[in-house]
Motif scaffolding. Structure first.
Motif, PDB file in Angstrom:
ATOM      1  N   PHE A  75       0.833  -1.200   0.000  1.00  0.00           N
ATOM      2  CA  PHE A  75       0.000   0.000   0.000  1.00  0.00           C
ATOM      3  C   PHE A  75       0.870   1.253   0.000  1.00  0.00           C
ATOM      4  O   PHE A  75       1.867   1.323   0.734  1.00  0.00           O
ATOM      5  CB  PHE A  75      -0.905   0.038   1.244  1.00  0.00           C
ATOM      6  N   PRO A  76       0.511   2.260  -0.788  1.00  0.00           N
ATOM      7  CA  PRO A  76       1.209   3.545  -0.704  1.00  0.00           C
ATOM      8  C   PRO A  76       1.024   4.147   0.690  1.00  0.00           C
ATOM      9  O   PRO A  76      -0.037   3.961   1.327  1.00  0.00           O
ATOM     10  CB  PRO A  76       0.516   4.409  -1.767  1.00  0.00           C
ATOM     11  N   GLU A  77       2.030   4.837   1.153  1.00  0.00           N
ATOM     12  CA  GLU A  77       1.976   5.463   2.482  1.00  0.00           C
ATOM     13  C   GLU A  77       0.704   6.286   2.675  1.00  0.00           C
ATOM     14  O   GLU A  77       0.024   6.175   3.697  1.00  0.00           O
ATOM     15  CB  GLU A  77       3.211   6.347   2.681  1.00  0.00           C
ATOM     16  N   GLN A  78       0.379   7.137   1.691  1.00  0.00           N
ATOM     17  CA  GLN A  78      -0.742   8.052   1.864  1.00  0.00           C
ATOM     18  C   GLN A  78      -2.067   7.309   1.973  1.00  0.00           C
ATOM     19  O   GLN A  78      -2.959   7.732   2.718  1.00  0.00           O
ATOM     20  CB  GLN A  78      -0.796   9.061   0.708  1.00  0.00           C
ATOM     21  N   ILE A 125       2.051   5.042  11.257  1.00  0.00           N
ATOM     22  CA  ILE A 125       2.665   4.961   9.919  1.00  0.00           C
ATOM     23  C   ILE A 125       4.179   5.059  10.021  1.00  0.00           C
ATOM     24  O   ILE A 125       4.912   4.389   9.271  1.00  0.00           O
ATOM     25  CB  ILE A 125       2.105   6.075   9.007  1.00  0.00           C
ATOM     26  N   LYS A 126       4.681   5.851  10.949  1.00  0.00           N
ATOM     27  CA  LYS A 126       6.135   5.953  11.143  1.00  0.00           C
ATOM     28  C   LYS A 126       6.719   4.589  11.480  1.00  0.00           C
ATOM     29  O   LYS A 126       7.800   4.224  10.991  1.00  0.00           O
ATOM     30  CB  LYS A 126       6.444   6.950  12.261  1.00  0.00           C
ATOM     31  N   ALA A 127       6.006   3.813  12.300  1.00  0.00           N
ATOM     32  CA  ALA A 127       6.479   2.469  12.639  1.00  0.00           C
ATOM     33  C   ALA A 127       6.544   1.587  11.398  1.00  0.00           C
ATOM     34  O   ALA A 127       7.536   0.882  11.169  1.00  0.00           O
ATOM     35  CB  ALA A 127       5.560   1.842  13.683  1.00  0.00           C
ATOM     36  N   ASP A 128       5.484   1.629  10.584  1.00  0.00           N
ATOM     37  CA  ASP A 128       5.476   0.809   9.367  1.00  0.00           C
ATOM     38  C   ASP A 128       6.556   1.243   8.389  1.00  0.00           C
ATOM     39  O   ASP A 128       7.218   0.403   7.765  1.00  0.00           O
ATOM     40  CB  ASP A 128       4.107   0.880   8.698  1.00  0.00           C
ATOM     41  N   ASN A 174       8.406   2.548  -2.445  1.00  0.00           N
ATOM     42  CA  ASN A 174       7.821   1.306  -2.949  1.00  0.00           C
ATOM     43  C   ASN A 174       6.577   0.837  -2.208  1.00  0.00           C
ATOM     44  O   ASN A 174       5.963  -0.162  -2.592  1.00  0.00           O
ATOM     45  CB  ASN A 174       8.874   0.196  -2.912  1.00  0.00           C
ATOM     46  N   GLY A 175       6.199   1.549  -1.159  1.00  0.00           N
ATOM     47  CA  GLY A 175       4.990   1.183  -0.433  1.00  0.00           C
ATOM     48  C   GLY A 175       5.248   0.354   0.801  1.00  0.00           C
ATOM     49  O   GLY A 175       6.362  -0.127   1.046  1.00  0.00           O
ATOM     50  N   ILE A 176       4.197   0.166   1.596  1.00  0.00           N
ATOM     51  CA  ILE A 176       4.268  -0.536   2.878  1.00  0.00           C
ATOM     52  C   ILE A 176       3.600  -1.908   2.728  1.00  0.00           C
ATOM     53  O   ILE A 176       2.436  -1.990   2.333  1.00  0.00           O
ATOM     54  CB  ILE A 176       3.567   0.275   3.978  1.00  0.00           C
ATOM     55  N   PRO A 177       4.322  -2.990   3.028  1.00  0.00           N
ATOM     56  CA  PRO A 177       3.734  -4.331   2.904  1.00  0.00           C
ATOM     57  C   PRO A 177       2.946  -4.710   4.159  1.00  0.00           C
ATOM     58  O   PRO A 177       3.387  -4.491   5.288  1.00  0.00           O
ATOM     59  CB  PRO A 177       4.964  -5.227   2.754  1.00  0.00           C
TER      60      PRO A 177
END
Length: 360
Positions: free
Chosen positions: A6-9, A37-40, A336-339
C-alpha cells in the motif's frame, strides 16, 4: 506468505479515518496515524497499523478516551508529571515530549513522567522529536505484563522498551530502540498471524520450559527478559525492565508490574489498581548544555564513521549502527509502499466496515 503493498498516503488516510470514527479530533487523528505509519515506514511492522484494531477494541471497551484533557499535574522548572486522561498514548506521549522539550530549552534538560495513558507506539517517534531540536531524546514506557522475571514463571513486567536518539551532523541520528524482553509482543503477534515458529529463548511455557510455539503466551506461558535465562544474562534484562517500570509508573502514579493494563480488550486490568493506566517517562537534553553543539555533532559523525569501519567477522556483514536498518526501510517504503500481510488487511477491513468506511 502473501503481502499486499500500500502507498503510504493510502494507509495514512485510512488510519486517520478510523481514529476520527472513534471520536478523535482531526488533529489527534492525524498525529495518532502519523505515529503508527512511522512504525510501518521504519519496518517495525509489529507497532504499525497492525495495532490499529487493538486500539479500536480498547475504545469499544471504554478503556480509551478519544477526547482527553491532557494536563500537567505536578512540575518544577525541569520536571513534570502529566495525566493523560486515559487518552491514546499515541497522542499523550508526543504532548508530554513537547513539555520535556520546552523545559529543556529553558533549563538544559526536561523530564516528564506520564500516568493514565495507553500504548504509545514506537518509542523512537518520541525521541526523534527531541533530535529535531538538536537535543538527545529519551523515552521509556511500561506495558502489559507478559514477561517473567528471572527464576519465575509469573508474568510481572511488560516488554518495557528503552529508546535513546542522538543527533549527528552528516550522518542520520543514531537511534537505540529496544525491548527489555527477548522480543516485543508485537513480533509474536506477527508470528501468530504467519503461523511460524519463534526463535528458541523467546518464550517459556507455564512450567518454565522453553517453547518455540508462537501461541505459547495464550497457553499460559510468558516472554523472557533480554538474555533469555540466567546463564545468558536474563538478570540484566530483568533489571533494565524493572528500571523502566519504576521510571514510567511508580514515579508517575501509573499502574506498574502485574497491574499494568493489558493491551487486549478481552482482558480487564487487575482489581485493586495501585495507579492509573500505563506510564511513560520522556526526556530531552540540550547538547549545548554540555558542549558546543557543532563539536558534539562532529564527534558523533566521527563515532559513527569509526564504528562503521570496525573490522567485521565476515566481509559480507558489516557493523550496523543502531537505527540504520529502520532508516533504510523508511527510504524504501516511502518509494515502494508498505507491505501488510493478509491477516492484518482482513482485520483492518473488518474494522472499516464496522464504521461504514471504505476498505483498503
Amino acid at each position: 506468505m502473501e503481502y499486499h503493498i500500500f502507498p503510504e498516503q493510502q494507509l495514512r488516510s485510512f488510519t486517520e479515518n478510523i481514529f476520527k470514527a472513534m471520536g478523535c479530533s482531526d488533529e489527534h487523528a492525524q498525529l495518532a496515524a502519523d505515529v503508527l505509519i512511522k512504525a510501518d515506514l521504519r519496518g517495525i511492522d509489529s507497532h504499525g497499523v497492525a495495532r490499529l484494531t487493538g486500539y479500536v477494541r480498547l475504545w469499544e471497551k471504554k478503556r480509551i478516551n478519544t477526547k482527553p484533557h491532557i494536563k500537567v499535574v505536578h512540575e518544577t522548572n525541569s520536571t513534570a508529571t502529566v495525566d493523560g486522561d486515559a487518552g491514546l498514548g499515541l497522542i499523550v506521549a508526543p504532548w508530554a515530549m513537547q513539555v520535556a522539550i520546552r523545559k529543556a530549552e529553558e533549563c538544559g534538560s526536561g523530564w516528564v513522567a506520564v500516568r493514565n495513558s495507553n500504548h504509545f507506539g514506537i518509542a523512537a517517534y518520541h525521541t526523534l522529536m527531541a533530535v529535531e531540536q538538536d537535543m538527545i531524546g529519551f523515552a521509556v514506557t511500561n506495558a502489559s505484563p507478559l514477561v517473567a522475571p528471572t527464576f519465575s514463571t509469573e508474568r510481572m513486567l511488560g516488554t518495557n522498551p528503552i529508546c535513546y536518539a542522538f543527533p549527528a551532523e552528516n550522518y542520520p541520528p543514531m537511534v537505540v530502540d529496544m525491548a527489555t524482553s527477548t522480543a516485543a509482543n508485537g513480533k509474536l503477534e506477527i508470528a501468530q498471524r504467519k503461523n511460524t515458529e519463534v526463535p528458541n529463548g523467546w518464550i517459556q511455557d507455564k512450567e518454565g520450559n522453553t517453547t518455540i510455539d508462537p501461541h505459547g503466551l495464550k497457553a499460559g506461558g510468558s516472554l523472557l527478559p533480554l538474555g533469555s535465562d540466567r546463564e545468558h544474562g536474563s538478570h540484566k534484562g530483568f533489571g533494565l525492565s524493572a528500571t523502566v517500570d519504576i521510571l514510567s509508573a511508580v514515579l508517575s502514579g501509573a499502574s506498574y508490574g502485574p497491574w499494568a493494563p493489558p493491551f487486549v480488550a478481552f482482558m480487564d486490568p487487575l482489581p485493586n489498581q495501585p495507579g492509573q493506566g500505563l506510564g511513560h517517562f520522556l526526556g530531552a537534553m540540550r547538547v549545548d548544555g554540555f558542549r558546543p553543539k557543532a563539536d558534539f555533532k562532529a564527534h558523533m559523525d566521527n563515532w559513527i564513521k569509526r564504528f562503521k569501519e570496525a573490522k567485521p567477522i565476515n566481509e559480507n556483514q558489516k557493523v550496523i549502527i543502531p537505527g540504520e536498518p529502520e532508516l533504510a526501510a523508511e527510504k524504501d517504503r516511502k518509494i515502494n509502499g508498505i507491505p501488510l500481510i493478509e491477516a492484518v488487511v482482513k482485520d483492518m477491513n473488518e474494522v472499516a466496515a464496522k464504521f461504514g468506511l471504505p476498505i483498503l
